[in-house]
Each structure stands twice: as C-alpha cells, then as structure tokens.
Design a protein around this motif. Sequence first.
Motif, PDB file in Angstrom:
ATOM      1  N   PHE A 116     -12.880 -30.227 -93.434  1.00 55.43           N
ATOM      2  CA  PHE A 116     -13.823 -31.063 -94.332  1.00 55.43           C
ATOM      3  C   PHE A 116     -14.501 -31.910 -93.551  1.00 55.43           C
ATOM      4  N   GLU A 117     -14.320 -32.198 -92.165  1.00 52.92           N
ATOM      5  CA  GLU A 117     -15.321 -32.900 -91.183  1.00 52.92           C
ATOM      6  C   GLU A 117     -16.514 -31.736 -91.147  1.00 52.92           C
ATOM      7  N   HIS A 118     -16.197 -30.484 -90.756  1.00 60.46           N
ATOM      8  CA  HIS A 118     -17.118 -29.335 -90.622  1.00 60.46           C
ATOM      9  C   HIS A 118     -17.764 -29.198 -91.835  1.00 60.46           C
ATOM     10  N   LEU A 119     -17.314 -29.136 -93.161  1.00 57.79           N
ATOM     11  CA  LEU A 119     -18.164 -29.143 -94.305  1.00 57.79           C
ATOM     12  C   LEU A 119     -19.263 -30.341 -94.396  1.00 57.79           C
ATOM     13  N   ALA A 120     -18.623 -31.415 -93.828  1.00 62.10           N
ATOM     14  CA  ALA A 120     -19.831 -32.652 -93.915  1.00 62.10           C
ATOM     15  C   ALA A 120     -20.821 -32.462 -92.932  1.00 62.10           C
ATOM     16  N   VAL A 121     -20.544 -31.783 -91.729  1.00 57.66           N
ATOM     17  CA  VAL A 121     -21.694 -31.407 -90.885  1.00 57.66           C
ATOM     18  C   VAL A 121     -22.562 -30.580 -91.549  1.00 57.66           C
ATOM     19  N   ARG A 122     -22.161 -29.531 -92.024  1.00 57.28           N
ATOM     20  CA  ARG A 122     -22.840 -28.087 -92.580  1.00 57.28           C
ATOM     21  C   ARG A 122     -23.706 -28.847 -93.884  1.00 57.28           C
ATOM     22  N   SER A 123     -23.369 -29.774 -94.573  1.00 52.37           N
ATOM     23  CA  SER A 123     -23.847 -30.261 -95.659  1.00 52.37           C
ATOM     24  C   SER A 123     -24.755 -31.269 -95.618  1.00 52.37           C
ATOM     25  N   ALA A 124     -24.661 -32.059 -94.271  1.00 54.97           N
ATOM     26  CA  ALA A 124     -25.371 -33.255 -93.986  1.00 54.97           C
ATOM     27  C   ALA A 124     -26.920 -33.258 -94.429  1.00 54.97           C
ATOM     28  N   ALA A 125     -27.819 -32.433 -93.866  1.00 56.61           N
ATOM     29  CA  ALA A 125     -28.972 -32.420 -94.105  1.00 56.61           C
ATOM     30  C   ALA A 125     -29.555 -31.921 -95.437  1.00 56.61           C
ATOM     31  N   ALA A 126     -29.092 -30.733 -95.891  1.00 56.27           N
ATOM     32  CA  ALA A 126     -29.523 -30.405 -97.184  1.00 56.27           C
ATOM     33  C   ALA A 126     -28.733 -30.888 -98.431  1.00 56.27           C
ATOM     34  N   ASP A 127     -27.412 -31.475 -98.124  1.00 57.87           N
ATOM     35  CA  ASP A 127     -26.781 -31.678 -99.450  1.00 57.87           C
ATOM     36  C   ASP A 127     -26.018 -33.000 -99.140  1.00 57.87           C
ATOM     37  N   PRO A 128     -26.842 -33.954 -98.913  1.00 59.56           N
ATOM     38  CA  PRO A 128     -26.188 -35.337 -98.470  1.00 59.56           C
ATOM     39  C   PRO A 128     -24.915 -35.681 -99.490  1.00 59.56           C
ATOM     40  N   GLU A 129     -24.856 -35.685-100.827  1.00 56.71           N
ATOM     41  CA  GLU A 129     -24.036 -35.889-101.574  1.00 56.71           C
ATOM     42  C   GLU A 129     -22.599 -35.226-101.271  1.00 56.71           C
ATOM     43  N   ALA A 130     -22.874 -33.837-101.245  1.00 50.69           N
ATOM     44  CA  ALA A 130     -21.518 -33.142-100.942  1.00 50.69           C
ATOM     45  C   ALA A 130     -21.020 -33.683 -99.383  1.00 50.69           C
ATOM     46  N   ALA A 131     -22.044 -34.082 -98.380  1.00 47.27           N
ATOM     47  CA  ALA A 131     -21.572 -34.697 -97.191  1.00 47.27           C
ATOM     48  C   ALA A 131     -20.638 -35.842 -97.327  1.00 47.27           C
ATOM     49  N   ALA A 132     -21.186 -36.699 -98.335  1.00 47.60           N
ATOM     50  CA  ALA A 132     -20.317 -37.913 -98.656  1.00 47.60           C
ATOM     51  C   ALA A 132     -19.063 -37.561 -98.953  1.00 47.60           C
ATOM     52  N   PHE A 133     -19.014 -36.616 -99.905  1.00 48.48           N
ATOM     53  CA  PHE A 133     -17.755 -36.308-100.703  1.00 48.48           C
ATOM     54  C   PHE A 133     -16.720 -35.626 -99.294  1.00 48.48           C
ATOM     55  N   PHE A 134     -17.136 -34.942 -98.554  1.00 43.07           N
ATOM     56  CA  PHE A 134     -16.335 -34.439 -97.541  1.00 43.07           C
ATOM     57  C   PHE A 134     -15.919 -35.435 -96.392  1.00 43.07           C
ATOM     58  N   THR A 135     -16.973 -36.312 -96.185  1.00 40.65           N
ATOM     59  CA  THR A 135     -16.607 -37.504 -95.028  1.00 40.65           C
ATOM     60  C   THR A 135     -15.439 -38.295 -95.717  1.00 40.65           C
ATOM     61  N   THR A 136     -15.468 -38.536 -96.935  1.00 39.15           N
ATOM     62  CA  THR A 136     -14.404 -39.178 -97.503  1.00 39.15           C
ATOM     63  C   THR A 136     -13.093 -38.609 -97.744  1.00 39.15           C
ATOM     64  N   LEU A 137     -13.313 -37.086 -97.725  1.00 43.87           N
ATOM     65  CA  LEU A 137     -11.835 -36.412 -97.849  1.00 43.87           C
ATOM     66  C   LEU A 137     -11.299 -36.412 -96.477  1.00 43.87           C
ATOM     67  N   ALA A 138     -12.058 -36.231 -95.409  1.00 43.35           N
ATOM     68  CA  ALA A 138     -11.801 -36.141 -94.086  1.00 43.35           C
ATOM     69  C   ALA A 138     -11.123 -37.461 -93.615  1.00 43.35           C
ATOM     70  N   GLN A 139     -11.590 -38.537 -94.160  1.00 47.65           N
ATOM     71  CA  GLN A 139     -11.052 -39.982 -93.761  1.00 47.65           C
ATOM     72  C   GLN A 139      -9.721 -39.924 -94.388  1.00 47.65           C
ATOM     73  N   GLY A 140      -9.638 -39.440 -95.782  1.00 47.38           N
ATOM     74  CA  GLY A 140      -8.387 -39.627 -96.327  1.00 47.38           C
ATOM     75  C   GLY A 140      -7.243 -38.940 -95.732  1.00 47.38           C
ATOM     76  N   GLU A 141      -7.626 -37.705 -95.160  1.00 45.49           N
ATOM     77  CA  GLU A 141      -6.670 -36.939 -94.683  1.00 45.49           C
ATOM     78  C   GLU A 141      -6.013 -37.601 -93.428  1.00 45.49           C
ATOM     79  N   ALA A 142      -7.118 -38.211 -92.390  1.00 41.26           N
ATOM     80  CA  ALA A 142      -6.570 -39.193 -91.424  1.00 41.26           C
ATOM     81  C   ALA A 142      -5.531 -40.137 -91.884  1.00 41.26           C
ATOM     82  N   LEU A 143      -6.050 -40.765 -92.877  1.00 42.21           N
ATOM     83  CA  LEU A 143      -4.822 -41.815 -93.404  1.00 42.21           C
ATOM     84  C   LEU A 143      -3.577 -41.251 -93.843  1.00 42.21           C
ATOM     85  N   ALA A 144      -3.667 -40.032 -94.476  1.00 42.13           N
ATOM     86  CA  ALA A 144      -2.325 -39.445 -94.948  1.00 42.13           C
ATOM     87  C   ALA A 144      -1.502 -39.102 -93.714  1.00 42.13           C
TER      88      ALA A 144
END
Length: 218
Positions: A57-85
């Motif tokens: 998910f972190e990699h997807l957030a980086v890949r999408s940061a420039a061209a698809d910021p909405e997707a990047a926000a989704f993947f960043t939140t997913l990655a943070q959730g996995e860390a908490l889990a």
Amino acid sequence: MTHPAQDLLRTTTAALAPDPEANPLVPRIAAGTASRATLAALALEQTWVIPADRRAFEHLAVRSAAADPEAAAFFTTLAQGEALAGERLVAFARACGAQEASYEPLPGCQAYPAYVAWLALNAAPADVVLALTANFSAWGDYCGTITTALRERYGFTDEACAFFDFFAEPSPDLDRLAAAAVEAALDAGRLDKERARTYGRLLQTYEAMFWDALSATP
C-alpha cells in the motif's frame, strides 16, 4: 441524485461477494470447534500478511501521488491501518500460544499478499482501489464473526480480540476516500472497470485459498 462512484463500488462489491457458506474455517471458529493450533496458525500467517500488505500500500501511495492524489490518500490510509493492525496482532498471537520461530508459512495463505504486491507493481492505482474495496467487505464480515467467537467460545480478552475488532469496525473515512478515488478516476476516464473486477475476483479467490489452507491445519 445518483453517485456513480458509490454505485460502482456497491455493485462491484455485490458482484464479487463470496458464498457465505463456502468458507471452511470461519464457521468452525464461530462454533468454537477450531483448535487453538489453528488459531495460532491464523495469527502467524497474519504476521506475514500484514507487513507485506502495508509495504504494498505504501508503494501504491508513492506511485499514485503525482497523478492520482485521491488514490494516494486511500493507500496511505490503508498502510497506516495495517501498521495499527500489526500492533494489535501481537496480543492475539500471544493468546493463541503462537510460536513464530518454528512456523513455516503456508503457500495457500501467502498467495493473497503476493498478489497484492503484484498489483502494487503492475496495476493502475484506481483499479486497485475498486478491487480492494470490494474484497474488504468480505474480510470485515469474517473478522466480525471471529471476534465474537473469540470472546464467547474461547474466552479471549478484549486485547486479544483487538486485531479482529479493528477490521470488523466500519470505516466511513476509508469508504469516503475510496469513493473520492473512484470518482476522480471515472471523471478522468482512467478507470478500467472490467480490469478492476478481474483484480477483485482474483483477490477473492486468493482469500478463499487462505481460509482453505488454514482449515487443513490440525
């Protein structure tokens, strides 16, 4: 007023929903007949899945940061959730008496995170948002059943159940981010609905393999 992104998320989730009777293990956990060894295997498999998915998910957030910021926000939140889990998983593994040092992960269980990693490298981020969101619905339902059973059938503490509580709890923020990412992709004409549905079907198949493999443990 219709909301195309929300409608697409809803219809895709419904189309990909697994047969609730097909899971061979969750009903055994619900009935309290799954062994402690099987619960320990579930915990240990998740110690491999959670960090792998977080990095994907972190990699997807980086890949999408420039061209698809909405997707990047989704993947960043997913990655943070996995860390908490991952933090919450420790107590469940301890309650099961899981012994990580001597455990060999099951190929059938690790096919799912391997495919998530493939998606992180190869798939269009917006397509992955749609596929993952459809898959998460079934996982959340399973976790809701498991966390109830752990308390009522196995006598686990709230701390030991927190990992499953986390995934069973609805996440309006994540739903909002998913809808925003899908809406942006639809507006830009860069969402391949059929490809996303294929990704979602494969995710559901690999998740079924996860439960099948675990159900064969002693």
